[in-house]
Design a protein around this motif. Sequence first.
Motif, PDB file in Angstrom:
ATOM      1  N   SER A 285       0.815  -1.213   0.000  1.00  0.00           N
ATOM      2  CA  SER A 285       0.000   0.000   0.000  1.00  0.00           C
ATOM      3  C   SER A 285       0.850   1.265   0.000  1.00  0.00           C
ATOM      4  CB  SER A 285      -0.921   0.014   1.226  1.00  0.00           C
ATOM      5  OG  SER A 285      -0.165   0.005   2.425  1.00  0.00           O
ATOM      6  N   GLU A 286       2.140   1.138   0.340  1.00  0.00           N
ATOM      7  CA  GLU A 286       3.001   2.315   0.390  1.00  0.00           C
ATOM      8  C   GLU A 286       3.142   2.997  -0.964  1.00  0.00           C
ATOM      9  OE1 GLU A 286       3.622  -0.502   1.786  1.00  0.00           O
ATOM     10  OE2 GLU A 286       3.751  -0.045   3.931  1.00  0.00           O
ATOM     11  N   VAL A 287       2.768   2.286  -2.055  1.00  0.00           N
ATOM     12  CA  VAL A 287       2.862   2.900  -3.375  1.00  0.00           C
ATOM     13  C   VAL A 287       1.971   4.126  -3.480  1.00  0.00           C
ATOM     14  CG1 VAL A 287       1.010   1.558  -4.462  1.00  0.00           C
ATOM     15  CG2 VAL A 287       2.927   2.354  -5.849  1.00  0.00           C
ATOM     16  N   PHE A 288       0.932   4.201  -2.628  1.00  0.00           N
ATOM     17  CA  PHE A 288       0.051   5.379  -2.647  1.00  0.00           C
ATOM     18  C   PHE A 288       0.801   6.649  -2.251  1.00  0.00           C
ATOM     19  CE2 PHE A 288      -3.296   2.135  -2.463  1.00  0.00           C
ATOM     20  CZ  PHE A 288      -4.179   2.639  -3.413  1.00  0.00           C
ATOM     21  N   TYR A 289       1.813   6.511  -1.391  1.00  0.00           N
ATOM     22  CA  TYR A 289       2.630   7.679  -1.053  1.00  0.00           C
ATOM     23  C   TYR A 289       3.322   8.216  -2.306  1.00  0.00           C
ATOM     24  CZ  TYR A 289       2.179   6.454   3.923  1.00  0.00           C
ATOM     25  OH  TYR A 289       1.697   6.182   5.184  1.00  0.00           O
TER      26      TYR A 289
ATOM     27  N   LYS B 102      -5.734  12.769  -1.177  1.00  0.00           N
ATOM     28  CA  LYS B 102      -6.613  11.623  -0.901  1.00  0.00           C
ATOM     29  C   LYS B 102      -5.802  10.320  -0.863  1.00  0.00           C
ATOM     30  CE  LYS B 102     -10.807   9.372  -2.692  1.00  0.00           C
ATOM     31  NZ  LYS B 102     -10.295   7.993  -2.692  1.00  0.00           N
ATOM     32  N   MET B 103      -4.841  10.167  -1.780  1.00  0.00           N
ATOM     33  CA  MET B 103      -4.033   8.947  -1.823  1.00  0.00           C
ATOM     34  C   MET B 103      -3.129   8.847  -0.600  1.00  0.00           C
ATOM     35  SD  MET B 103      -3.006   8.788  -5.869  1.00  0.00           S
ATOM     36  CE  MET B 103      -2.729   7.029  -5.967  1.00  0.00           C
ATOM     37  N   VAL B 104      -2.536   9.961  -0.182  1.00  0.00           N
ATOM     38  CA  VAL B 104      -1.669   9.948   0.999  1.00  0.00           C
ATOM     39  C   VAL B 104      -2.480   9.586   2.241  1.00  0.00           C
ATOM     40  CG1 VAL B 104      -0.243  11.372   2.509  1.00  0.00           C
ATOM     41  CG2 VAL B 104      -0.007  11.574   0.023  1.00  0.00           C
TER      42      VAL B 104
ATOM     43  N   LEU C  61      -1.947   6.334   4.695  1.00  0.00           N
ATOM     44  CA  LEU C  61      -1.816   6.442   6.146  1.00  0.00           C
ATOM     45  C   LEU C  61      -2.856   5.574   6.861  1.00  0.00           C
ATOM     46  CD1 LEU C  61      -1.221  10.292   6.458  1.00  0.00           C
ATOM     47  CD2 LEU C  61       0.456   8.479   6.912  1.00  0.00           C
ATOM     48  N   HIS C  62      -4.083   5.599   6.301  1.00  0.00           N
ATOM     49  CA  HIS C  62      -5.157   4.784   6.899  1.00  0.00           C
ATOM     50  C   HIS C  62      -4.820   3.298   6.806  1.00  0.00           C
ATOM     51  CE1 HIS C  62      -9.290   3.914   8.142  1.00  0.00           C
ATOM     52  NE2 HIS C  62      -9.305   2.991   7.207  1.00  0.00           N
ATOM     53  N   GLU C  63      -4.273   2.870   5.651  1.00  0.00           N
ATOM     54  CA  GLU C  63      -3.907   1.463   5.471  1.00  0.00           C
ATOM     55  C   GLU C  63      -2.800   1.054   6.442  1.00  0.00           C
ATOM     56  OE1 GLU C  63      -5.107  -0.991   3.298  1.00  0.00           O
ATOM     57  OE2 GLU C  63      -6.779   0.428   3.153  1.00  0.00           O
ATOM     58  N   ASN C  64      -1.993   2.026   6.861  1.00  0.00           N
ATOM     59  CA  ASN C  64      -0.918   1.736   7.809  1.00  0.00           C
ATOM     60  C   ASN C  64      -1.342   2.038   9.248  1.00  0.00           C
ATOM     61  OD1 ASN C  64       1.809   1.046   6.303  1.00  0.00           O
ATOM     62  ND2 ASN C  64       0.768   2.581   5.072  1.00  0.00           N
ATOM     63  N   HIS C  65      -2.676   2.053   9.472  1.00  0.00           N
ATOM     64  CA  HIS C  65      -3.272   2.162  10.809  1.00  0.00           C
ATOM     65  C   HIS C  65      -2.982   3.496  11.492  1.00  0.00           C
ATOM     66  CE1 HIS C  65      -4.055  -2.097  10.273  1.00  0.00           C
ATOM     67  NE2 HIS C  65      -2.761  -2.311  10.081  1.00  0.00           N
ATOM     68  N   VAL C  66      -2.840   4.544  10.691  1.00  0.00           N
ATOM     69  CA  VAL C  66      -2.718   5.889  11.237  1.00  0.00           C
ATOM     70  C   VAL C  66      -4.120   6.492  11.293  1.00  0.00           C
ATOM     71  CG1 VAL C  66      -1.723   8.188  10.942  1.00  0.00           C
ATOM     72  CG2 VAL C  66      -0.403   6.144  10.303  1.00  0.00           C
TER      73      VAL C  66
END
Length: 347
Positions: A136-140, A278-280, A284-289
Amino acid sequence: MDIPLWIWLTTIGAMVAVLAVDLAIVDHPWSKKSGPREFGMKQAAWWAVFYIGIAVAFGLGVWYFGGTAVAGEYFAGFLTEKSLSVDNLFVFYLIMTAFAVPKRYQHEVLLVGIVIALVMRGAFIAVGAQMINAFSEVFYAFGALLIYTAVKIVRDHIKGTDDEKDFSDSFAVRTVRRFWPVTEEYHGARLTVVQHGRRYVTPMLMVIVAIGVTDLMFAVDSIPAIFGLTQDPYLVFTANAFALLGLRQLYFLLAGLMDRLAYISWGLAAVMVFIGVKMVLHALHENHVPVPEIGIGLSLGVIIGVMTVTVVASLLRFRGGGRADESSGGSGESGESGELASDAPAE
């Protein structure tokens, strides 16, 4: 959505069939003696409505079978890609002006450009989908790319860099010239000719090379943008495809409006920044932030609102500037718009 292979094949086959019908009807009605005829405004308008109608009908089908949320993702993606295609069309116009493409052959060049864009974006979609599934980090990275692109669009617009680019002297074009001799004049729509026992490439091939490189650059920008709205490869592909299918008709329909859309770059930049943020947030949401996510309903509303304000503001500015130009003898932007409009004569 879990889309079976047969639906993918049927969708692609239907799009190929539509392109074939377009090619047969639009490009066929000419005599061998007179060659291809110029594309008219009335003809472009009817085809543009036809393609938009197909895209909307497909979206209604998505809504019926997939639900409101899925249909919202499709329409948001389609509107974003359609908006980006206007910027693409402006660059196409600059390329064909740089190479002095005869008006009667411009719709053929655009057709080749659309096919190249479809192939390139299909490859980018396949790669992007695999990257998103892997991590999911590709969204960054996608978000940062969109924000950077937005800043670059505004900066180039302020500096007027796009108008100063010489598309006839790009690296790809110079590379072709290095290996093959190029004729000075066009030979219809032919890409190569034999002269004095030697094979030459024509300026038509150089135009296609320049447009192919441009398609590659636009694919790098547009694919991350739509992945910020939906991660479904089928929706990403169909939204892109339907946005591209009516591109050449839209080119002639908007020919007289190119210079009037003064704020289109600002609108596209705003949409890209919004999708980038929106992607960032999604990453962050996918990484439980614990951050809020932007829903598809808000995304669709922002895209429609920004582009509507952009177009209306551009036309209002041109209307005021047009009156001022008329009072000063008709010079300025309105003169350029008139020249653009002459590229697409009415039938």
